[in-house]
Design a protein around this motif. Structure first.
Motif, PDB file in Angstrom:
ATOM      1  N   SER A 229      -0.928  46.330 -43.283  1.00 58.64           N
ATOM      2  CA  SER A 229       0.421  45.814 -43.500  1.00 58.64           C
ATOM      3  C   SER A 229       0.361  44.502 -44.281  1.00 58.64           C
ATOM      4  N   ALA A 230       1.535  44.022 -44.708  1.00 62.73           N
ATOM      5  CA  ALA A 230       1.561  42.823 -45.553  1.00 62.73           C
ATOM      6  C   ALA A 230       2.870  42.064 -45.374  1.00 62.73           C
ATOM      7  N   LEU A 231       2.831  40.789 -45.758  1.00 63.66           N
ATOM      8  CA  LEU A 231       4.000  39.915 -45.778  1.00 63.66           C
ATOM      9  C   LEU A 231       4.202  39.414 -47.193  1.00 63.66           C
ATOM     10  N   VAL A 232       5.455  39.322 -47.619  1.00 65.28           N
ATOM     11  CA  VAL A 232       5.770  38.729 -48.917  1.00 65.28           C
ATOM     12  C   VAL A 232       6.875  37.706 -48.698  1.00 65.28           C
ATOM     13  N   PHE A 233       6.670  36.497 -49.247  1.00 64.54           N
ATOM     14  CA  PHE A 233       7.647  35.442 -49.008  1.00 64.54           C
ATOM     15  C   PHE A 233       7.542  34.368 -50.074  1.00 64.54           C
ATOM     16  N   ASP A 234       8.580  33.540 -50.134  1.00 62.92           N
ATOM     17  CA  ASP A 234       8.586  32.365 -51.003  1.00 62.92           C
ATOM     18  C   ASP A 234       8.617  31.128 -50.123  1.00 62.92           C
ATOM     19  N   TYR A 235       8.154  30.007 -50.664  1.00 61.11           N
ATOM     20  CA  TYR A 235       8.100  28.801 -49.850  1.00 61.11           C
ATOM     21  C   TYR A 235       8.034  27.559 -50.739  1.00 61.11           C
ATOM     22  N   HIS A 236       8.417  26.433 -50.163  1.00 60.15           N
ATOM     23  CA  HIS A 236       8.235  25.136 -50.808  1.00 60.15           C
ATOM     24  C   HIS A 236       6.818  24.639 -50.549  1.00 60.15           C
ATOM     25  N   ASP A 237       6.194  24.053 -51.569  1.00 61.26           N
ATOM     26  CA  ASP A 237       4.925  23.396 -51.312  1.00 61.26           C
ATOM     27  C   ASP A 237       5.176  22.028 -50.665  1.00 61.26           C
ATOM     28  N   GLN A 238       4.107  21.316 -50.371  1.00 59.16           N
ATOM     29  CA  GLN A 238       4.231  20.071 -49.607  1.00 59.16           C
ATOM     30  C   GLN A 238       4.874  18.942 -50.396  1.00 59.16           C
ATOM     31  N   ASP A 239       5.023  19.107 -51.714  1.00 56.59           N
ATOM     32  CA  ASP A 239       5.582  18.039 -52.539  1.00 56.59           C
ATOM     33  C   ASP A 239       7.005  18.338 -53.022  1.00 56.59           C
ATOM     34  N   ALA A 240       7.688  19.271 -52.354  1.00 58.10           N
ATOM     35  CA  ALA A 240       9.017  19.679 -52.818  1.00 58.10           C
ATOM     36  C   ALA A 240      10.001  18.528 -52.876  1.00 58.10           C
ATOM     37  N   HIS A 241       9.832  17.557 -51.994  1.00 57.60           N
ATOM     38  CA  HIS A 241      10.765  16.425 -51.967  1.00 57.60           C
ATOM     39  C   HIS A 241      10.650  15.546 -53.213  1.00 57.60           C
ATOM     40  N   ARG A 242       9.596  15.778 -54.023  1.00 57.55           N
ATOM     41  CA  ARG A 242       9.390  14.952 -55.221  1.00 57.55           C
ATOM     42  C   ARG A 242       9.970  15.587 -56.485  1.00 57.55           C
ATOM     43  N   GLY A 243      10.315  16.859 -56.443  1.00 52.27           N
ATOM     44  CA  GLY A 243      10.768  17.544 -57.653  1.00 52.27           C
ATOM     45  C   GLY A 243      12.275  17.478 -57.821  1.00 52.27           C
ATOM     46  N   ASP A 244      12.750  17.310 -59.068  1.00 55.32           N
ATOM     47  CA  ASP A 244      14.185  17.203 -59.315  1.00 55.32           C
ATOM     48  C   ASP A 244      14.920  18.490 -58.941  1.00 55.32           C
ATOM     49  N   ALA A 245      14.431  19.640 -59.445  1.00 55.58           N
ATOM     50  CA  ALA A 245      15.128  20.900 -59.191  1.00 55.58           C
ATOM     51  C   ALA A 245      15.065  21.278 -57.719  1.00 55.58           C
ATOM     52  N   SER A 246      13.916  21.100 -57.103  1.00 51.44           N
ATOM     53  CA  SER A 246      13.806  21.446 -55.691  1.00 51.44           C
ATOM     54  C   SER A 246      14.630  20.498 -54.833  1.00 51.44           C
ATOM     55  N   GLN A 247      14.745  19.223 -55.246  1.00 56.75           N
ATOM     56  CA  GLN A 247      15.602  18.286 -54.521  1.00 56.75           C
ATOM     57  C   GLN A 247      17.066  18.709 -54.599  1.00 56.75           C
ATOM     58  N   ARG A 248      17.492  19.173 -55.764  1.00 56.93           N
ATOM     59  CA  ARG A 248      18.874  19.650 -55.882  1.00 56.93           C
ATOM     60  C   ARG A 248      19.080  20.881 -55.005  1.00 56.93           C
ATOM     61  N   GLN A 249      18.075  21.755 -54.944  1.00 56.36           N
ATOM     62  CA  GLN A 249      18.163  22.927 -54.082  1.00 56.36           C
ATOM     63  C   GLN A 249      18.310  22.499 -52.617  1.00 56.36           C
ATOM     64  N   ILE A 250      17.521  21.533 -52.206  1.00 52.99           N
ATOM     65  CA  ILE A 250      17.580  21.034 -50.830  1.00 52.99           C
ATOM     66  C   ILE A 250      18.951  20.421 -50.547  1.00 52.99           C
ATOM     67  N   GLN A 251      19.477  19.653 -51.496  1.00 49.54           N
ATOM     68  CA  GLN A 251      20.774  19.016 -51.300  1.00 49.54           C
ATOM     69  C   GLN A 251      21.902  20.033 -51.267  1.00 49.54           C
ATOM     70  N   LEU A 252      21.824  21.071 -52.100  1.00 42.43           N
ATOM     71  CA  LEU A 252      22.837  22.123 -52.082  1.00 42.43           C
ATOM     72  C   LEU A 252      22.865  22.823 -50.731  1.00 42.43           C
ATOM     73  N   ALA A 253      21.688  23.176 -50.218  1.00 42.79           N
ATOM     74  CA  ALA A 253      21.621  23.851 -48.928  1.00 42.79           C
ATOM     75  C   ALA A 253      22.155  22.954 -47.816  1.00 42.79           C
ATOM     76  N   LEU A 254      21.822  21.681 -47.873  1.00 38.69           N
ATOM     77  CA  LEU A 254      22.300  20.748 -46.858  1.00 38.69           C
ATOM     78  C   LEU A 254      23.817  20.628 -46.913  1.00 38.69           C
ATOM     79  N   GLY A 255      24.368  20.624 -48.123  1.00 40.43           N
ATOM     80  CA  GLY A 255      25.818  20.571 -48.278  1.00 40.43           C
ATOM     81  C   GLY A 255      26.507  21.794 -47.706  1.00 40.43           C
ATOM     82  N   ALA A 256      25.786  22.926 -47.657  1.00 36.14           N
ATOM     83  CA  ALA A 256      26.330  24.154 -47.073  1.00 36.14           C
ATOM     84  C   ALA A 256      26.027  24.247 -45.584  1.00 36.14           C
ATOM     85  N   GLY A 257      25.443  23.174 -45.033  1.00 32.53           N
ATOM     86  CA  GLY A 257      25.136  23.173 -43.605  1.00 32.53           C
ATOM     87  C   GLY A 257      23.884  23.923 -43.239  1.00 32.53           C
TER      88      GLY A 257
END
Length: 301
Positions: free
Chosen positions: A209-237
Motif C-alpha cells: 500500500s502507499a500514501l500520497v500527500f502534499d506538505y509544507h517544508d520547515q521553512d514555509a513561514h519564510r516564503g512569500d507565496a506560502s505565507q499568503r497561503q497561510i494567511q488566506l487559510a487563517l482568514g477562512a478560520g
C-alpha cells in the motif's frame, strides 16, 4: 457552516483553470458543477478585490487580475497535487491496488470524473460529517450519482475513532492493496495528530500500500507565496499549523512502516508537472508555491 472555504476555493481554482486554459495542467469539468453561480461569482470578486494583497502594484483589468491570482496563488497546489496523486494511482492500479482512500476528500471529483478507473476500485471518501453531507447535496444538485463502489465515511481525522468506523465498514478489505491520498490535509493537522494518523494507516494497510500527500517544508513561514497561503487559510478560520524537514518526515513515515519513495520539491514540480502547460501558454505560467512539496510513501512488501 457546512462548507470549508479552503475546499471551495480549491474547487473554484480547478473549475476556473479548466474553463480558461487551452492546455490545462489538470482538467476537472465537474468542479464548476459543484459550485453555485453565487459562490463562483463571490469567490471571483473577492479574489479581484484582493489583488493588492496577492500582487502589490498589479496593473490590468479585473479579468486579468483574477487570472493572475488563480495562476499564481490558488491553482498551483490543487492542480499539482491532483496530477501527482492520479499519476501515483495509475501506477498503483497496474501493480494491483484495489482500494483508494481519499482522506479529507473535500470536493475532490475523482470517482465521478474518472469512472473508468473508479469502477476497478473500492473508493472510501473520509471527511467531517458535515463536509460529506454538503458534498452529497452538491452532487445531487449537479445530477451526479454516487457510484456503488464509492462509500462516504464520516471521520474526524485529527482524532482516533475514524479508524474504527473504517474497520466496521463492509467495504473495508484488510488484504487489498490500497492507495491513500491525503491531499491538502497535512497543513491543518498538528504534527502529533499527523504522526498518529500515519501510524494508524500503517496498522490498517497491507504491504504494497502507499500514501500520497502534499506538505509544507520547515521553512514555509519564510516564503512569500506560502505565507499568503497561510494567511488566506487563517482568514477562512482554518489555520495551517505544521511544516516538516525531510529527515523528520522520513522518521515519521518509518515509524509507521512506510518508506519515502518519491518526493518532489517546487522546482521538480515545475519540471515534471507544469512544464507542458507553461510551454503551451507562456503568457499564463503556473509555478509551484515555494516550500510546498509532494510525497509518495510506500509500505514495503
Amino acid at each position: 457552516m457546512t462548507s470549508s472555504m479552503t475546499a471551495l476555493v480549491s474547487a473554484f481554482a480547478r473549475a476556473y483553470h479548466t474553463e480558461h486554459s487551452a492546455a490545462p495542467v489538470y482538467r476537472d469539468p465537474l468542479a464548476r458543477r459543484l459550485l453555485s453561480d453565487e459562490e463562483y461569482h463571490n469567490i471571483s470578486q473577492n479574489m479581484v478585490r484582493g489583488i493588492g494583497f496577492f500582487a502589490p502594484g498589479f496593473q490590468g483589468t479585473p479579468e486579468q487580475a483574477l487570472h493572475h491570482v488563480v495562476d499564481h496563488q490558488l491553482a498551483p497546489s490543487p492542480l499539482g497535487r491532483a496530477v501527482f496523486a492520479e499519476r501515483a494511482l495509475e501506477n498503483a492500479l497496474r501493480l494491483g491496488t484495489r482500494q483508494y482512500w481519499m482522506l479529507g476528500a473535500g470536493y475532490d471529483t475523482f470517482p465521478y470524473r474518472r469512472p473508468d478507473w473508479a469502477r476497478d476500485l473500492t473508493v472510501l471518501e473520509l471527511d467531517r460529517p458535515e463536509a460529506l453531507a454538503d458534498k452529497t447535496r452538491r452532487l445531487q444538485a449537479a445530477g451526479l450519482a454516487i457510484p456503488p463502489e464509492v462509500h462516504h465515511i464520516p471521520a474526524d481525522l485529527a482524532g482516533s475513532r475514524w479508524a474504527e468506523d473504517v474497520l466496521r465498514h463492509p467495504a473495508y478489505d484488510s488484504q487489498a492493496r490500497t492507495l491513500c491520498s491525503l491531499l491538502g490535509l497535512t497543513y491543518y493537522l498538528p504534527q502529533e495528530a499527523f504522526r498518529a494518523l500515519v501510524a494508524r494507516l500503517g496498522s490498517l494497510l497491507p504491504p504494497g500500500s502507499a500514501l500520497v500527500f502534499d506538505y509544507h517544508d520547515q521553512d514555509a513561514h519564510r516564503g512569500d507565496a506560502s505565507q499568503r497561503q497561510i494567511q488566506l487559510a487563517l482568514g477562512a478560520g482554518e489555520a495551517m499549523t505544521a511544516g516538516y524537514a525531510l529527515s523528520q518526515l522520513e522518521e515519521l513515515l518509518g515509524e509507521a512502516g512506510f518508506l519515502l519513495y518519491e518526493q518532489l520539491t517546487p522546482a521538480e514540480i515545475d519540471d515534471q508537472l507544469f512544464a507542458p502547460h507553461n510551454r503551451a501558454e507562456p503568457e499564463h505560467p503556473i509555478h509551484a508555491l515555494d516550500h510546498v512539496c509532494f510525497c509518495l510513501a510506500v509500505k514495503p512488501r
